[in-house]
Scaffold this motif. Structure first.
Motif, PDB file in Angstrom:
ATOM      1  N   SER A  64       1.040  -1.271   0.167  1.00  0.00           N
ATOM      2  CA  SER A  64      -0.004  -0.023  -0.103  1.00  0.00           C
ATOM      3  C   SER A  64       0.868   1.114   0.103  1.00  0.00           C
ATOM      4  O   SER A  64       0.824   2.494  -0.874  1.00  0.00           O
ATOM      5  CB  SER A  64      -0.922  -0.222   1.075  1.00  0.00           C
ATOM      6  OG  SER A  64      -1.817   1.291   1.569  1.00  0.00           O
ATOM      7  N   ALA A  65       1.879   1.293   0.790  1.00  0.00           N
ATOM      8  CA  ALA A  65       2.766   2.503   0.962  1.00  0.00           C
ATOM      9  C   ALA A  65       3.621   2.663  -0.256  1.00  0.00           C
ATOM     10  O   ALA A  65       3.638   3.730  -0.968  1.00  0.00           O
ATOM     11  CB  ALA A  65       3.782   2.215   2.003  1.00  0.00           C
ATOM     12  N   ALA A  66       3.939   1.510  -0.862  1.00  0.00           N
ATOM     13  CA  ALA A  66       4.869   1.520  -2.224  1.00  0.00           C
ATOM     14  C   ALA A  66       3.828   2.234  -3.360  1.00  0.00           C
ATOM     15  O   ALA A  66       4.419   2.977  -4.184  1.00  0.00           O
ATOM     16  CB  ALA A  66       5.241   0.240  -2.588  1.00  0.00           C
ATOM     17  N   LEU A  67       2.715   1.579  -3.460  1.00  0.00           N
ATOM     18  CA  LEU A  67       1.989   1.962  -4.455  1.00  0.00           C
ATOM     19  C   LEU A  67       1.439   3.546  -4.340  1.00  0.00           C
ATOM     20  O   LEU A  67       1.495   4.236  -5.405  1.00  0.00           O
ATOM     21  CB  LEU A  67       0.513   1.252  -4.434  1.00  0.00           C
ATOM     22  CG  LEU A  67       0.670  -0.241  -4.830  1.00  0.00           C
ATOM     23  CD1 LEU A  67      -0.703  -0.893  -4.432  1.00  0.00           C
ATOM     24  CD2 LEU A  67       0.768  -0.173  -6.373  1.00  0.00           C
ATOM     25  N   LYS A  68       1.183   4.096  -3.072  1.00  0.00           N
ATOM     26  CA  LYS A  68       1.009   5.544  -2.980  1.00  0.00           C
ATOM     27  C   LYS A  68       2.081   5.978  -3.345  1.00  0.00           C
ATOM     28  O   LYS A  68       1.847   7.460  -3.869  1.00  0.00           O
ATOM     29  CB  LYS A  68       0.617   5.768  -1.568  1.00  0.00           C
ATOM     30  CG  LYS A  68      -0.639   4.966  -0.700  1.00  0.00           C
ATOM     31  CD  LYS A  68      -0.978   5.325   0.584  1.00  0.00           C
ATOM     32  CE  LYS A  68      -2.415   4.753   0.954  1.00  0.00           C
ATOM     33  NZ  LYS A  68      -2.624   4.714   2.197  1.00  0.00           N
ATOM     34  N   ASP A  69       3.383   5.775  -3.111  1.00  0.00           N
ATOM     35  CA  ASP A  69       4.558   6.459  -3.580  1.00  0.00           C
ATOM     36  C   ASP A  69       4.874   6.491  -4.886  1.00  0.00           C
ATOM     37  O   ASP A  69       5.316   7.284  -5.347  1.00  0.00           O
ATOM     38  CB  ASP A  69       5.736   5.960  -2.660  1.00  0.00           C
ATOM     39  CG  ASP A  69       7.085   6.631  -2.766  1.00  0.00           C
ATOM     40  OD1 ASP A  69       6.897   7.600  -2.810  1.00  0.00           O
ATOM     41  OD2 ASP A  69       7.969   6.199  -3.201  1.00  0.00           O
ATOM     42  N   CYS A  70       4.584   5.284  -5.558  1.00  0.00           N
ATOM     43  CA  CYS A  70       4.923   5.005  -7.072  1.00  0.00           C
ATOM     44  C   CYS A  70       4.122   5.324  -8.002  1.00  0.00           C
ATOM     45  O   CYS A  70       4.331   5.921  -9.344  1.00  0.00           O
ATOM     46  CB  CYS A  70       5.441   3.702  -7.199  1.00  0.00           C
ATOM     47  SG  CYS A  70       6.897   3.231  -6.281  1.00  0.00           S
ATOM     48  N   VAL A  71       2.668   5.067  -7.979  1.00  0.00           N
ATOM     49  CA  VAL A  71       1.863   5.297  -8.750  1.00  0.00           C
ATOM     50  C   VAL A  71       1.544   6.872  -9.128  1.00  0.00           C
ATOM     51  O   VAL A  71       1.129   7.575  -7.986  1.00  0.00           O
ATOM     52  CB  VAL A  71       0.240   4.721  -8.463  1.00  0.00           C
ATOM     53  CG1 VAL A  71      -1.007   4.954  -9.517  1.00  0.00           C
ATOM     54  CG2 VAL A  71       0.397   3.160  -8.275  1.00  0.00           C
ATOM     55  N   GLN A  72       1.603   7.281 -10.267  1.00  0.00           N
ATOM     56  CA  GLN A  72       1.711   8.719 -10.636  1.00  0.00           C
ATOM     57  C   GLN A  72       0.072   9.065 -10.932  1.00  0.00           C
ATOM     58  O   GLN A  72      -0.781   8.313 -11.539  1.00  0.00           O
ATOM     59  CB  GLN A  72       2.435   9.065 -11.702  1.00  0.00           C
ATOM     60  CG  GLN A  72       3.752   8.623 -11.321  1.00  0.00           C
ATOM     61  CD  GLN A  72       4.370   9.702 -10.330  1.00  0.00           C
ATOM     62  OE1 GLN A  72       4.410  10.966 -10.140  1.00  0.00           O
ATOM     63  NE2 GLN A  72       5.053   9.037  -9.269  1.00  0.00           N
ATOM     64  N   SER A  73      -0.218  10.211 -10.691  1.00  0.00           N
ATOM     65  CA  SER A  73      -1.554  10.815 -11.145  1.00  0.00           C
ATOM     66  C   SER A  73      -1.527  11.219 -12.582  1.00  0.00           C
ATOM     67  O   SER A  73      -0.487  11.483 -12.958  1.00  0.00           O
ATOM     68  CB  SER A  73      -1.986  11.837 -10.227  1.00  0.00           C
ATOM     69  OG  SER A  73      -1.296  13.158 -10.626  1.00  0.00           O
ATOM     70  N   ILE A  74      -2.734  11.212 -13.128  1.00  0.00           N
ATOM     71  CA  ILE A  74      -2.821  11.662 -14.373  1.00  0.00           C
ATOM     72  C   ILE A  74      -2.527  13.160 -14.578  1.00  0.00           C
ATOM     73  O   ILE A  74      -1.892  13.864 -15.347  1.00  0.00           O
ATOM     74  CB  ILE A  74      -4.049  11.423 -15.117  1.00  0.00           C
ATOM     75  CG1 ILE A  74      -4.231  11.646 -16.540  1.00  0.00           C
ATOM     76  CG2 ILE A  74      -5.521  12.391 -14.525  1.00  0.00           C
ATOM     77  CD1 ILE A  74      -3.779  10.397 -17.408  1.00  0.00           C
ATOM     78  N   ASP A  75      -2.519  14.159 -13.289  1.00  0.00           N
ATOM     79  CA  ASP A  75      -2.277  15.226 -13.462  1.00  0.00           C
ATOM     80  C   ASP A  75      -1.015  15.469 -13.324  1.00  0.00           C
ATOM     81  O   ASP A  75      -0.243  16.636 -13.569  1.00  0.00           O
ATOM     82  CB  ASP A  75      -3.061  16.043 -12.310  1.00  0.00           C
ATOM     83  CG  ASP A  75      -4.604  16.123 -12.601  1.00  0.00           C
ATOM     84  OD1 ASP A  75      -5.062  16.216 -13.775  1.00  0.00           O
ATOM     85  OD2 ASP A  75      -5.483  16.002 -11.521  1.00  0.00           O
ATOM     86  N   THR A  76      -0.059  14.430 -12.871  1.00  0.00           N
ATOM     87  CA  THR A  76       1.326  14.826 -12.847  1.00  0.00           C
ATOM     88  C   THR A  76       1.957  14.257 -14.261  1.00  0.00           C
ATOM     89  O   THR A  76       3.095  15.130 -14.570  1.00  0.00           O
ATOM     90  CB  THR A  76       1.949  13.772 -11.680  1.00  0.00           C
ATOM     91  OG1 THR A  76       1.201  14.101 -10.467  1.00  0.00           O
ATOM     92  CG2 THR A  76       3.565  13.741 -11.577  1.00  0.00           C
ATOM     93  N   VAL A  77       1.371  13.521 -14.747  1.00  0.00           N
ATOM     94  CA  VAL A  77       2.187  12.903 -15.947  1.00  0.00           C
ATOM     95  C   VAL A  77       1.915  13.641 -17.063  1.00  0.00           C
ATOM     96  O   VAL A  77       2.590  13.905 -18.172  1.00  0.00           O
ATOM     97  CB  VAL A  77       2.115  11.396 -16.343  1.00  0.00           C
ATOM     98  CG1 VAL A  77       2.356  10.719 -15.302  1.00  0.00           C
ATOM     99  CG2 VAL A  77       0.395  11.207 -16.589  1.00  0.00           C
TER     100      VAL A  77
END
Length: 131
Positions: A64-77
């Protein structure tokens, strides 16, 4: 009345098993995606190996912590795809195509980056309570 309760319980168990199988499939999709970085792949593998053991809860928290850290939002990319750094990284045509695809995904309601790792990882974030 008792029969309805039993049927309801069986349905809940079946739904729980199906949900867990889907979560495991999405963890595999995340770690097998070419866009997944090695650190997240390792955490996904730890989660899969912990299934059915006493380490499952700890592995779920770590994932859970790793996903929150790694998955990028559409607004970031989107801004990255449109930036000079994005063009330098992907090339002009690919960056433009990615920006267009990300804009279209956002219009359709996507919250996460459109790469395979973030797409599967985003599903997991949206179902974090099921890990």
């Amino acid at each position: 009345e008792m029969l309805r309760s039993l049927v309801g319980s069986e349905m809940c168990i079946r739904d729980s098993i199906m949900a867990k199988e889907e979560i495991i499939q999405k963890v595999k999709e995340t770690m097998e995606a070419p866009s997944c970085f090695a650190g997240l792949k390792a955490v996904c593998q730890e989660y899969l190996e912990a299934q059915g053991t006493g380490k499952e809860k700890e592995a779920a928290e770590k994932l859970s912590a790793a996903l929150k850290d790694c998955v990028q939002s559409i607004d970031t990319v989107i801004p990255f795809f449109k930036s000079e750094a994005g063009v330098k990284y992907f090339g002009k045509e690919t960056a433009a195509a990615l920006a267009k695809a990300a804009d279209e995904a956002k219009e359709k309601g996507s919250k996460y980056c459109i790469c395979p790792a973030c797409t599967a990882g985003g599903y997991l974030l949206d179902h974090i309570h099921e890990l």
